[in-house]
Design a protein around this motif. Structure first.
Motif, PDB file in Angstrom:
ATOM      1  N   MET A 188       0.819  -1.199   0.000  1.00  0.00           N
ATOM      2  CA  MET A 188       0.000   0.000   0.000  1.00  0.00           C
ATOM      3  C   MET A 188       0.860   1.258   0.000  1.00  0.00           C
ATOM      4  N   PRO A 189       1.594   1.493  -1.042  1.00  0.00           N
ATOM      5  CA  PRO A 189       2.420   2.696  -1.070  1.00  0.00           C
ATOM      6  C   PRO A 189       1.604   3.966  -1.127  1.00  0.00           C
ATOM      7  N   ASP A 190       0.368   3.908  -1.662  1.00  0.00           N
ATOM      8  CA  ASP A 190      -0.461   5.110  -1.717  1.00  0.00           C
ATOM      9  C   ASP A 190      -0.780   5.616  -0.319  1.00  0.00           C
ATOM     10  N   LEU A 191      -1.068   4.702   0.598  1.00  0.00           N
ATOM     11  CA  LEU A 191      -1.360   5.094   1.976  1.00  0.00           C
ATOM     12  C   LEU A 191      -0.144   5.753   2.615  1.00  0.00           C
ATOM     13  N   GLU A 192       1.029   5.189   2.380  1.00  0.00           N
ATOM     14  CA  GLU A 192       2.242   5.771   2.955  1.00  0.00           C
ATOM     15  C   GLU A 192       2.482   7.165   2.409  1.00  0.00           C
ATOM     16  N   ASN A 193       2.240   7.357   1.114  1.00  0.00           N
ATOM     17  CA  ASN A 193       2.424   8.680   0.514  1.00  0.00           C
ATOM     18  C   ASN A 193       1.435   9.675   1.084  1.00  0.00           C
ATOM     19  N   LYS A 194       0.175   9.257   1.251  1.00  0.00           N
ATOM     20  CA  LYS A 194      -0.833  10.165   1.807  1.00  0.00           C
ATOM     21  C   LYS A 194      -0.487  10.534   3.237  1.00  0.00           C
ATOM     22  N   ARG A 195      -0.063   9.528   4.015  1.00  0.00           N
ATOM     23  CA  ARG A 195       0.258   9.770   5.407  1.00  0.00           C
ATOM     24  C   ARG A 195       1.446  10.721   5.531  1.00  0.00           C
ATOM     25  N   ALA A 196       2.407  10.593   4.648  1.00  0.00           N
ATOM     26  CA  ALA A 196       3.597  11.430   4.714  1.00  0.00           C
ATOM     27  C   ALA A 196       3.393  12.761   3.997  1.00  0.00           C
ATOM     28  N   GLY A 197       2.233  12.943   3.345  1.00  0.00           N
ATOM     29  CA  GLY A 197       1.960  14.200   2.660  1.00  0.00           C
ATOM     30  C   GLY A 197       2.712  14.328   1.352  1.00  0.00           C
ATOM     31  N   LYS A 198       2.977  13.210   0.696  1.00  0.00           N
ATOM     32  CA  LYS A 198       3.720  13.229  -0.557  1.00  0.00           C
ATOM     33  C   LYS A 198       2.773  12.971  -1.717  1.00  0.00           C
ATOM     34  N   ALA A 199       3.138  13.470  -2.864  1.00  0.00           N
ATOM     35  CA  ALA A 199       2.375  13.199  -4.072  1.00  0.00           C
ATOM     36  C   ALA A 199       2.784  11.826  -4.596  1.00  0.00           C
ATOM     37  N   PRO A 200       1.837  11.103  -5.251  1.00  0.00           N
ATOM     38  CA  PRO A 200       2.223   9.806  -5.812  1.00  0.00           C
ATOM     39  C   PRO A 200       3.282  10.005  -6.886  1.00  0.00           C
ATOM     40  N   GLY A 201       4.273   9.161  -6.893  1.00  0.00           N
ATOM     41  CA  GLY A 201       5.348   9.276  -7.863  1.00  0.00           C
ATOM     42  C   GLY A 201       6.515  10.098  -7.370  1.00  0.00           C
ATOM     43  N   GLU A 202       6.331  10.805  -6.273  1.00  0.00           N
ATOM     44  CA  GLU A 202       7.430  11.597  -5.711  1.00  0.00           C
ATOM     45  C   GLU A 202       8.344  10.664  -4.941  1.00  0.00           C
ATOM     46  N   GLU A 203       9.627  10.813  -5.141  1.00  0.00           N
ATOM     47  CA  GLU A 203      10.575   9.925  -4.477  1.00  0.00           C
ATOM     48  C   GLU A 203      10.660  10.258  -2.987  1.00  0.00           C
ATOM     49  N   PRO A 204      10.807   9.247  -2.122  1.00  0.00           N
ATOM     50  CA  PRO A 204      10.939   9.519  -0.685  1.00  0.00           C
ATOM     51  C   PRO A 204      12.266  10.210  -0.415  1.00  0.00           C
ATOM     52  N   ARG A 205      12.217  11.259   0.391  1.00  0.00           N
ATOM     53  CA  ARG A 205      13.427  12.032   0.651  1.00  0.00           C
ATOM     54  C   ARG A 205      13.877  11.758   2.074  1.00  0.00           C
TER      55      ARG A 205
END
Length: 67
Positions: free
Chosen positions: A1-18
């Protein structure tokens, strides 16, 4: 569920984790500890009998603790 992790972290989908910097991590930790202490203080005010019993147990532990 990477979408949930992106939403939780406030990131846009496709944005690399920093990588977060140490300063950001310390700032988040300090905020968390402030909120935790505030919650404990609130609990102590709401439940004074339980707070007193916890203080007494802590005092007993400190009296019997050996360095």
């Amino acid at each position: 569920m990477p979408d949930l992790e992106n939403k939780r972290a406030g990131k846009a989908p496709g944005e690399e984790p920093r990588q977060e910097t140490d300063a950001e991590r310390r700032r988040r930790r300090a905020q968390f500890l402030r909120e935790l202490n505030e919650a404990k203080a609130l609990r102590d005010r709401v439940q004074p009998r339980r707070a007193r019993a916890a203080r007494m147990r802590q005092a007993m532990r400190m009296r019997t603790f050996r360095w």
